[in-house]
Write a protein that holds these residues in place. Structure first.
Motif, mmCIF file in Angstrom:
data_model
loop_
_atom_site.group_PDB
_atom_site.id
_atom_site.type_symbol
_atom_site.label_atom_id
_atom_site.label_comp_id
_atom_site.label_asym_id
_atom_site.label_seq_id
_atom_site.Cartn_x
_atom_site.Cartn_y
_atom_site.Cartn_z
ATOM 1 N N HIS A 172 0.844 -1.204 0.000
ATOM 2 C CA HIS A 172 0.000 0.000 0.000
ATOM 3 C C HIS A 172 0.875 1.248 0.000
ATOM 4 C CE1 HIS A 172 -3.218 2.626 2.147
ATOM 5 N NE2 HIS A 172 -3.312 2.741 0.827
ATOM 6 N N MET A 173 1.980 1.183 0.722
ATOM 7 C CA MET A 173 2.900 2.315 0.753
ATOM 8 C C MET A 173 3.438 2.628 -0.638
ATOM 9 S SD MET A 173 6.409 2.986 0.501
ATOM 10 C CE MET A 173 7.231 1.475 0.991
ATOM 11 N N LEU A 174 3.829 1.602 -1.378
ATOM 12 C CA LEU A 174 4.380 1.832 -2.715
ATOM 13 C C LEU A 174 3.343 2.455 -3.641
ATOM 14 C CD1 LEU A 174 6.496 -1.422 -3.184
ATOM 15 C CD2 LEU A 174 7.331 0.902 -2.746
ATOM 16 N N LEU A 175 2.096 2.008 -3.522
ATOM 17 C CA LEU A 175 1.022 2.623 -4.307
ATOM 18 C C LEU A 175 0.859 4.083 -3.923
ATOM 19 C CD1 LEU A 175 -1.345 2.487 -6.288
ATOM 20 C CD2 LEU A 175 -2.772 1.656 -4.412
ATOM 21 N N ASN A 176 0.856 4.357 -2.620
ATOM 22 C CA ASN A 176 0.758 5.741 -2.159
ATOM 23 C C ASN A 176 1.928 6.575 -2.661
ATOM 24 O OD1 ASN A 176 -1.639 5.474 -0.755
ATOM 25 N ND2 ASN A 176 -0.667 5.114 1.219
ATOM 26 N N ALA A 177 3.126 5.990 -2.652
ATOM 27 C CA ALA A 177 4.316 6.729 -3.078
ATOM 28 C C ALA A 177 4.216 7.128 -4.548
ATOM 29 C CB ALA A 177 5.562 5.884 -2.834
ATOM 30 N N VAL A 178 3.735 6.219 -5.382
ATOM 31 C CA VAL A 178 3.574 6.531 -6.803
ATOM 32 C C VAL A 178 2.555 7.655 -6.987
ATOM 33 C CG1 VAL A 178 2.747 5.642 -9.017
ATOM 34 C CG2 VAL A 178 4.247 4.238 -7.601
ATOM 35 N N CYS A 179 1.424 7.535 -6.309
ATOM 36 C CA CYS A 179 0.382 8.561 -6.417
ATOM 37 C C CYS A 179 0.872 9.900 -5.872
ATOM 38 C CB CYS A 179 -0.874 8.119 -5.674
ATOM 39 S SG CYS A 179 -1.698 6.693 -6.409
ATOM 40 N N LEU A 180 1.602 9.847 -4.764
ATOM 41 C CA LEU A 180 2.151 11.072 -4.179
ATOM 42 C C LEU A 180 3.090 11.758 -5.158
ATOM 43 C CD1 LEU A 180 2.578 12.902 -1.670
ATOM 44 C CD2 LEU A 180 4.453 11.383 -1.025
ATOM 45 N N PHE A 181 3.964 10.992 -5.780
ATOM 46 C CA PHE A 181 4.914 11.574 -6.723
ATOM 47 C C PHE A 181 4.201 12.216 -7.911
ATOM 48 C CE2 PHE A 181 7.505 11.143 -10.572
ATOM 49 C CZ PHE A 181 8.559 11.974 -10.232
ATOM 50 N N LEU A 182 3.238 11.505 -8.484
ATOM 51 C CA LEU A 182 2.547 12.016 -9.665
ATOM 52 C C LEU A 182 1.765 13.290 -9.372
ATOM 53 C CD1 LEU A 182 1.255 8.662 -11.206
ATOM 54 C CD2 LEU A 182 3.164 10.058 -12.006
ATOM 55 N N LEU A 183 0.955 13.272 -8.299
ATOM 56 C CA LEU A 183 0.123 14.432 -7.998
ATOM 57 C C LEU A 183 0.938 15.591 -7.458
ATOM 58 C CD1 LEU A 183 -2.941 14.900 -8.303
ATOM 59 C CD2 LEU A 183 -2.290 12.527 -8.486
ATOM 60 N N ALA A 184 1.885 15.299 -6.564
ATOM 61 C CA ALA A 184 2.697 16.378 -6.004
ATOM 62 C C ALA A 184 3.557 17.031 -7.083
ATOM 63 C CB ALA A 184 3.569 15.839 -4.870
ATOM 64 N N SER A 185 4.088 16.237 -7.994
ATOM 65 C CA SER A 185 4.886 16.797 -9.090
ATOM 66 C C SER A 185 4.038 17.700 -9.971
ATOM 67 C CB SER A 185 5.498 15.670 -9.932
ATOM 68 O OG SER A 185 6.409 14.901 -9.196
ATOM 69 N N LEU A 186 2.820 17.260 -10.235
ATOM 70 C CA LEU A 186 1.908 18.060 -11.052
ATOM 71 C C LEU A 186 1.629 19.403 -10.392
ATOM 72 C CD1 LEU A 186 -0.069 18.205 -13.507
ATOM 73 C CD2 LEU A 186 -1.809 17.268 -11.984
ATOM 74 N N VAL A 187 1.293 19.367 -9.115
ATOM 75 C CA VAL A 187 0.988 20.599 -8.386
ATOM 76 C C VAL A 187 2.238 21.470 -8.250
ATOM 77 C CG1 VAL A 187 0.279 21.511 -6.133
ATOM 78 C CG2 VAL A 187 -0.969 19.595 -7.154
ATOM 79 N N ARG A 197 3.300 23.942 -10.886
ATOM 80 C CA ARG A 197 2.570 25.205 -10.975
ATOM 81 C C ARG A 197 2.838 26.136 -9.792
ATOM 82 N NH1 ARG A 197 0.352 28.985 -14.309
ATOM 83 N NH2 ARG A 197 -0.054 30.608 -12.781
ATOM 84 N N ILE A 198 2.813 25.587 -8.577
ATOM 85 C CA ILE A 198 2.841 26.458 -7.396
ATOM 86 C C ILE A 198 4.203 26.523 -6.714
ATOM 87 C CG2 ILE A 198 0.399 25.943 -7.004
ATOM 88 C CD1 ILE A 198 1.223 24.289 -4.584
ATOM 89 N N GLY A 199 5.148 25.685 -7.132
ATOM 90 C CA GLY A 199 6.481 25.733 -6.548
ATOM 91 C C GLY A 199 6.673 24.768 -5.386
ATOM 92 N N GLY A 200 7.934 24.643 -4.979
ATOM 93 C CA GLY A 200 8.302 23.629 -4.006
ATOM 94 C C GLY A 200 7.811 23.874 -2.594
ATOM 95 N N TRP A 201 7.998 25.107 -2.059
ATOM 96 C CA TRP A 201 7.664 25.317 -0.662
ATOM 97 C C TRP A 201 6.168 25.272 -0.442
ATOM 98 C CZ3 TRP A 201 4.797 29.311 1.475
ATOM 99 C CH2 TRP A 201 4.547 30.437 0.658
ATOM 100 N N ARG A 202 5.365 25.712 -1.407
ATOM 101 C CA ARG A 202 3.909 25.595 -1.263
ATOM 102 C C ARG A 202 3.474 24.137 -1.339
ATOM 103 N NH1 ARG A 202 4.356 30.103 -4.784
ATOM 104 N NH2 ARG A 202 3.685 32.074 -3.835
ATOM 105 N N THR A 203 4.151 23.367 -2.184
ATOM 106 C CA THR A 203 3.876 21.932 -2.265
ATOM 107 C C THR A 203 4.157 21.262 -0.932
ATOM 108 O OG1 THR A 203 4.417 21.880 -4.628
ATOM 109 C CG2 THR A 203 4.509 19.779 -3.433
ATOM 110 N N PHE A 204 5.266 21.636 -0.306
ATOM 111 C CA PHE A 204 5.598 21.080 1.015
ATOM 112 C C PHE A 204 4.540 21.447 2.047
ATOM 113 C CE2 PHE A 204 7.618 21.534 5.190
ATOM 114 C CZ PHE A 204 8.028 20.223 5.390
ATOM 115 N N LEU A 205 4.040 22.685 1.996
ATOM 116 C CA LEU A 205 3.029 23.113 2.959
ATOM 117 C C LEU A 205 1.733 22.330 2.789
ATOM 118 C CD1 LEU A 205 3.484 26.986 3.145
ATOM 119 C CD2 LEU A 205 4.168 25.257 4.815
ATOM 120 N N ILE A 206 1.361 22.017 1.559
ATOM 121 C CA ILE A 206 0.164 21.201 1.343
ATOM 122 C C ILE A 206 0.354 19.832 1.979
ATOM 123 C CG2 ILE A 206 -1.222 20.003 -0.400
ATOM 124 C CD1 ILE A 206 -0.780 22.401 -2.229
#
Length: 212
Positions: free
Chosen positions: A74-89, A92-101
């Protein structure tokens, strides 16, 4: 002269790698096996979070709880989804805002996720709440034209639909942490758009000046 120094690694990549490394390390330390199932109560001693912990001002748990998982598949699935969505966001909004989310929306959602669960199983863990938070933010950014629609909707569906199906299968209703993460992500997306629009209006010349 200003020089640009590109980052060696993006925030989304760093969070993904950290999730995989920490979760595997906890699995090995708890069960002497990298790909084991760690009991939820045990994860509290490795950084899982409860409301009681936050009342005791152990606020660091809102970060550590997102890095550990009971089941490594389950962790590996979450990691893939996290990478894809976080990279997408992040694109657009930059690294520090991504970290805050990740920290705020993901952390809060992870903490309240097991709120209706009896102790000692009421321990919030996992990255799935953050993936829903990034999905909520990405949805707002997409609706308002800040992200490419086809790619965004595809990635959002990749995270939200399987997550909701699993929630309905196991509990009969959407998981509180997933719903909270999605809503908090939407709110932070709206905040970004509002601030972006205000900044754009402040930086543009007055109408009279443009006409002269």
């Amino acid at each position: 002269m200003n020089s640009y120094h590109p980052r060696l690694i993006s925030v989304s990549t760093a969070l993904t790698i950290l999730t995989i490394v920490v979760s595997f390390a906890v699995s090995y330390h708890a069960n002497q096996h990298f790909f084991s199932t760690v009991k939820i109560p045990v994860l509290r001693s490795y950084g899982g979070t409860t409301l009681e912990d936050l009342k005791n001002l152990e606020v660091w748990r809102i970060a550590t709880a997102q890095l550990i998982h009971a089941k490594q598949a389950h962790m590996l699935l979450n990691a893939v989804c996290l990478f894809l969505l976080a990279s997408l966001v992040e694109s657009r909004i930059g690294g520090w805002r991504t970290f805050l989310i990740w920290l705020i929306a993901g952390g809060i959602a992870t903490t309240i996720s097991p709120i209706s669960t009896e102790a000692p199983w009421n321990v919030g863990t996992g990255a799935s709440q953050a993936t829903f938070a990034f999905s909520g933010c990405a949805m707002i950014l997409t609706v308002f034209g800040f992200l490419q629609r086809r790619l965004s909707w595809t990635l959002i569906a990749l995270v939200v639909i399987p997550g909701l199906i699993l929630d309905l299968f196991h509990g009969g209703y959407p998981k509180l942490g997933h719903a909270a993460g999605f809503v908090l992500g939407m709110i932070l997306g709206i905040v970004y758009i509002s601030r972006n629009n205000i900044a754009a209006r402040l930086s543009s010349p007055p109408r009279d000046a443009r006409q002269t």
